[in-house]
Design a protein around this motif. Structure first.
Motif, PDB file in Angstrom:
ATOM      1  N   PRO A  18       7.422  19.909 -25.511  1.00 36.64           N
ATOM      2  CA  PRO A  18       6.690  20.725 -26.229  1.00 36.64           C
ATOM      3  C   PRO A  18       5.476  20.176 -27.187  1.00 36.64           C
ATOM      4  N   HIS A  19       6.065  18.715 -27.844  1.00 29.95           N
ATOM      5  CA  HIS A  19       5.254  18.113 -28.766  1.00 29.95           C
ATOM      6  C   HIS A  19       4.325  16.990 -28.199  1.00 29.95           C
ATOM      7  N   GLY A  20       4.240  17.010 -26.988  1.00 25.65           N
ATOM      8  CA  GLY A  20       3.441  15.949 -26.244  1.00 25.65           C
ATOM      9  C   GLY A  20       3.950  15.079 -25.562  1.00 25.65           C
ATOM     10  N   GLY A  21       5.247  14.739 -25.922  1.00 20.47           N
ATOM     11  CA  GLY A  21       5.873  13.708 -25.018  1.00 20.47           C
ATOM     12  C   GLY A  21       6.223  13.951 -23.510  1.00 20.47           C
ATOM     13  N   ALA A  22       6.716  13.065 -22.962  1.00 22.60           N
ATOM     14  CA  ALA A  22       6.783  13.260 -21.284  1.00 22.60           C
ATOM     15  C   ALA A  22       8.300  12.670 -20.838  1.00 22.60           C
ATOM     16  N   ALA A  23       8.659  13.355 -19.885  1.00 22.70           N
ATOM     17  CA  ALA A  23       9.935  12.826 -19.401  1.00 22.70           C
ATOM     18  C   ALA A  23       9.939  13.188 -17.733  1.00 22.70           C
ATOM     19  N   ILE A  24      10.927  12.489 -17.148  1.00 25.08           N
ATOM     20  CA  ILE A  24      10.991  12.436 -15.570  1.00 25.08           C
ATOM     21  C   ILE A  24      11.916  13.420 -15.517  1.00 25.08           C
ATOM     22  N   LEU A  25      11.788  14.528 -14.599  1.00 21.91           N
ATOM     23  CA  LEU A  25      12.868  15.577 -14.259  1.00 21.91           C
ATOM     24  C   LEU A  25      13.372  15.255 -12.857  1.00 21.91           C
ATOM     25  N   SER A  26      14.566  15.066 -12.829  1.00 14.79           N
ATOM     26  CA  SER A  26      15.227  14.882 -11.292  1.00 14.79           C
ATOM     27  C   SER A  26      16.068  16.012 -10.900  1.00 14.79           C
ATOM     28  N   ASP A  27      15.730  16.439  -9.721  1.00  8.90           N
ATOM     29  CA  ASP A  27      16.391  17.516  -8.957  1.00  8.90           C
ATOM     30  C   ASP A  27      17.611  16.956  -7.818  1.00  8.90           C
ATOM     31  N   THR A  28      18.773  17.099  -8.083  1.00  5.19           N
ATOM     32  CA  THR A  28      19.905  16.565  -7.321  1.00  5.19           C
ATOM     33  C   THR A  28      20.569  17.586  -6.270  1.00  5.19           C
ATOM     34  N   VAL A  29      21.365  16.831  -5.573  1.00  5.80           N
ATOM     35  CA  VAL A  29      21.903  17.621  -4.449  1.00  5.80           C
ATOM     36  C   VAL A  29      22.906  18.410  -5.148  1.00  5.80           C
ATOM     37  N   GLY A  30      23.331  19.605  -4.688  1.00  5.29           N
ATOM     38  CA  GLY A  30      24.263  20.353  -5.250  1.00  5.29           C
ATOM     39  C   GLY A  30      25.570  19.972  -5.309  1.00  5.29           C
ATOM     40  N   PHE A  31      26.686  20.432  -5.931  1.00  4.39           N
ATOM     41  CA  PHE A  31      28.089  19.885  -5.738  1.00  4.39           C
ATOM     42  C   PHE A  31      28.799  21.145  -5.429  1.00  4.39           C
ATOM     43  N   ILE A  32      29.946  20.892  -4.891  1.00  2.50           N
ATOM     44  CA  ILE A  32      30.594  22.054  -4.407  1.00  2.50           C
ATOM     45  C   ILE A  32      32.293  21.640  -4.339  1.00  2.50           C
ATOM     46  N   SER A  33      32.877  22.546  -4.521  1.00  2.00           N
ATOM     47  CA  SER A  33      34.515  22.438  -4.615  1.00  2.00           C
ATOM     48  C   SER A  33      34.889  21.609  -3.245  1.00  2.00           C
ATOM     49  N   ASP A  34      35.934  20.765  -3.380  1.00  2.00           N
ATOM     50  CA  ASP A  34      36.435  19.958  -2.417  1.00  2.00           C
ATOM     51  C   ASP A  34      35.462  19.232  -1.668  1.00  2.00           C
ATOM     52  N   LEU A  35      34.374  18.671  -2.259  1.00  2.00           N
ATOM     53  CA  LEU A  35      33.211  17.935  -1.724  1.00  2.00           C
ATOM     54  C   LEU A  35      33.969  16.573  -1.340  1.00  2.00           C
ATOM     55  N   PRO A  36      33.840  16.357   0.046  1.00  2.00           N
ATOM     56  CA  PRO A  36      34.626  15.264   0.816  1.00  2.00           C
ATOM     57  C   PRO A  36      34.121  13.978  -0.035  1.00  2.00           C
ATOM     58  N   THR A  37      35.398  13.159  -0.377  1.00  2.00           N
ATOM     59  CA  THR A  37      35.287  11.837  -1.040  1.00  2.00           C
ATOM     60  C   THR A  37      34.171  10.944  -0.442  1.00  2.00           C
ATOM     61  N   MET A  38      34.082  11.014   1.039  1.00  2.00           N
ATOM     62  CA  MET A  38      33.165  10.114   1.674  1.00  2.00           C
ATOM     63  C   MET A  38      31.755  10.459   1.381  1.00  2.00           C
ATOM     64  N   LEU A  39      31.553  11.827   0.956  1.00  2.00           N
ATOM     65  CA  LEU A  39      30.086  12.144   0.528  1.00  2.00           C
ATOM     66  C   LEU A  39      29.626  11.884  -1.006  1.00  2.00           C
ATOM     67  N   ILE A  40      30.810  11.820  -1.657  1.00  2.00           N
ATOM     68  CA  ILE A  40      30.461  11.318  -2.983  1.00  2.00           C
ATOM     69  C   ILE A  40      30.229   9.831  -3.017  1.00  2.00           C
ATOM     70  N   SER A  41      30.846   9.127  -2.176  1.00  2.00           N
ATOM     71  CA  SER A  41      30.705   7.700  -2.077  1.00  2.00           C
ATOM     72  C   SER A  41      29.478   7.477  -1.470  1.00  2.00           C
ATOM     73  N   ALA A  42      28.995   8.068  -0.444  1.00  2.60           N
ATOM     74  CA  ALA A  42      27.789   7.780   0.214  1.00  2.60           C
ATOM     75  C   ALA A  42      26.717   8.267  -0.673  1.00  2.60           C
ATOM     76  N   PHE A  43      26.774   9.130  -1.432  1.00  6.63           N
ATOM     77  CA  PHE A  43      25.511   9.583  -2.343  1.00  6.63           C
ATOM     78  C   PHE A  43      25.493   9.052  -3.642  1.00  6.63           C
ATOM     79  N   ARG A  44      26.286   7.962  -3.875  1.00 15.36           N
ATOM     80  CA  ARG A  44      26.456   7.216  -5.055  1.00 15.36           C
ATOM     81  C   ARG A  44      24.958   6.736  -5.431  1.00 15.36           C
ATOM     82  N   ALA A  45      24.350   6.119  -4.352  1.00 15.75           N
ATOM     83  CA  ALA A  45      22.794   5.459  -4.683  1.00 15.75           C
ATOM     84  C   ALA A  45      21.899   6.752  -5.372  1.00 15.75           C
ATOM     85  N   THR A  46      21.964   7.813  -4.759  1.00 13.92           N
ATOM     86  CA  THR A  46      21.216   8.991  -5.380  1.00 13.92           C
ATOM     87  C   THR A  46      21.873   9.316  -6.646  1.00 13.92           C
ATOM     88  N   LEU A  47      22.955   9.343  -6.762  1.00 16.87           N
ATOM     89  CA  LEU A  47      23.525   9.998  -7.951  1.00 16.87           C
ATOM     90  C   LEU A  47      23.495   9.058  -9.043  1.00 16.87           C
TER      91      LEU A  47
END
Length: 406
Positions: free
Chosen positions: A224-253
């Protein structure tokens, strides 16, 4: 924290996310989990009869099956059986659009395959999305070679390490600008991509389906006051997300871990909104995100889906819990307050500096609007009087460049 009906609806939504024709869904009560088939003998026989009668090609079990249980159920049903992890991996395999996303999903898939005796390892022969759970063009029946899988996993991990280093370099270059990072997180289908599009005026894919977004997207937003920021959209989470997926997507996260502000988007219209929020918080903890309370903004999205009674309750709850912001990414309601809250959160720890500029210093004025937040601006006899808000590491640089106002 969830009702069985809500879990069943979510499982059906996951199946439909990859265009499966859902013939039926059933909630089964278990007195105990059977080591051989997970389900009891009578229930296995009943499902086998239904599979045969309706000529069903696939049974999805919304749980984690052992390799033995999966194999025994396939023999009993006479069709393909996959569990929750397999279904999520299949969705991710079809959703990945970038080379990085494909690598991350393949790594998770291989970790899953390595633990079980699978008849085929098809992703090297496939010409398009998915990872072979449901069959498809070019599929061959080749027994999985554990040594080849391990070697492939090592190669992928090496490539993902390079991705991680590249992201770190990008973050370092952004720090030199500097632009703070605002990361959107939340349960899948909470409306993150719709909110991202609303804030950035972008056209990222936003659909009413689970895991519509997989690959991360980043855009510059103006505050609002003229500054800027980078907005990042990420993969959605879900219950019982497989541990291997959390590990694999660690670089993105890593983008979430490094973010200056984390916006937790909740679907407040969902019957299991509280349980979904708990799942997101659990995954954030698994990612090692400490002191997130200082960086976290909770957003209650999808106000447009609430009836009058539920809306009144939300307004009351929002007064009782001012840390949460109620918005509708679809209609734009509450977006101005959210932008102000993001700016306010980014401003914590920043310093207000009074400056006086020569009116002819257009380049300096442009630099301030690009690298700082201009809070006020007024003409005076001395020149252009400005109040700017800058990060602590930029204060001395600003004072040296412009001097400090009287």
């Amino acid at each position: 924290m969830r009702t069985p009906e809500a879990r069943s609806d979510e499982a059906v939504g996951l199946a439909r996310a990859i265009d499966l024709d859902v013939v039926g869904a059933e909630i089964v009560s278990l007195s105990a989990i059977r080591p051989a088939t997970y389900l009891g003998k009578g229930k296995v026989e009943a499902i086998a009869e239904a599979v045969k009668a309706d000529e069903i090609d696939l049974v999805v079990m919304d749980c984690a099956l052992s390799p033995v249980q999966q194999r025994n159920l396939e023999k009993a049903f006479g069709c393909k059986v996959i569990d929750r992890t397999g279904l999520i991996l299949e969705i991710f395999g079809r959703r990945a659009r970038t080379a990085e996303g494909a690598l991350q999903v393949e790594l998770a898939h291989l970790a899953y395959q390595k633990s079980r005796l699978v008849r085929s390892w098809t992703h090297l022969e496939r010409q398009r999305g998915g990872f072979g759970f449901l069959g498809g063009p070019g599929e061959t029946q080749i027994e999985t070679d554990r040594r080849l899988i391990s070697e492939r996993m090592v190669r992928i991990e090496r490539e993902l390490d390079q991705v991680k280093r590249t992201r770190a370099l990008h973050r370092a270059s952004r720090a030199d600008v500097p632009y703070p990072v605002v990361a959107l997180v939340g349960y899948t289908n909470a409306g993150k991509s719709t909110l991202f599009n609303r804030l950035t005026r972008a056209e990222v894919m936003a659909a009413d389906m689970l895991f519509a977004t997989l690959d991360p997207t980043m855009r510059l937003i103006k505050l609002p006051h003229g500054g800027a920021a980078i907005l990042s959209d990420t993969v959605g989470f879900i219950s019982d997300l497989p541990t291997m997926l959390i590990s694999a997507f660690r670089a993105t996260l890593e983008e979430v871990r490094a973010a200056d502000v984390i916006v937790h988007v909740r679907d407040i219209s969902h019957i299991d909104s509280e349980a979904q929020a708990h799942d997101v918080e659990t995954i954030l903890e698994e990612l090692g995100i400490a002191d997130r309370a200082d960086r976290l903004i909770e957003v209650w999205n999808k106000l447009d889906k609430l009836d009058a009674g539920a809306r009144a309750a939300i307004d009351h709850d929002e007064e009782a819990a001012p840390a949460a912001l109620a918005v509708s990414a679809k209609t734009g309601e509450g977006i101005d307050r959210l932008m102000a809250a993001i700016e306010d959160r980014l401003a914590r720890g920043r310093t207000l500096v009074e400056l006086t500029l020569d009116p002819s210093d257009g380049r300096g004025l442009h630099w301030l609007y690009e690298h700082a937040e201009v809070m006020s601006r007024a003409d005076s006899d001395d020149g252009l009087r400005l109040t700017v808000r800058v990060p602590p590491d930029q204060v001395e640089r600003v004072k040296r460049r412009f001097g400090e106002g009287p």
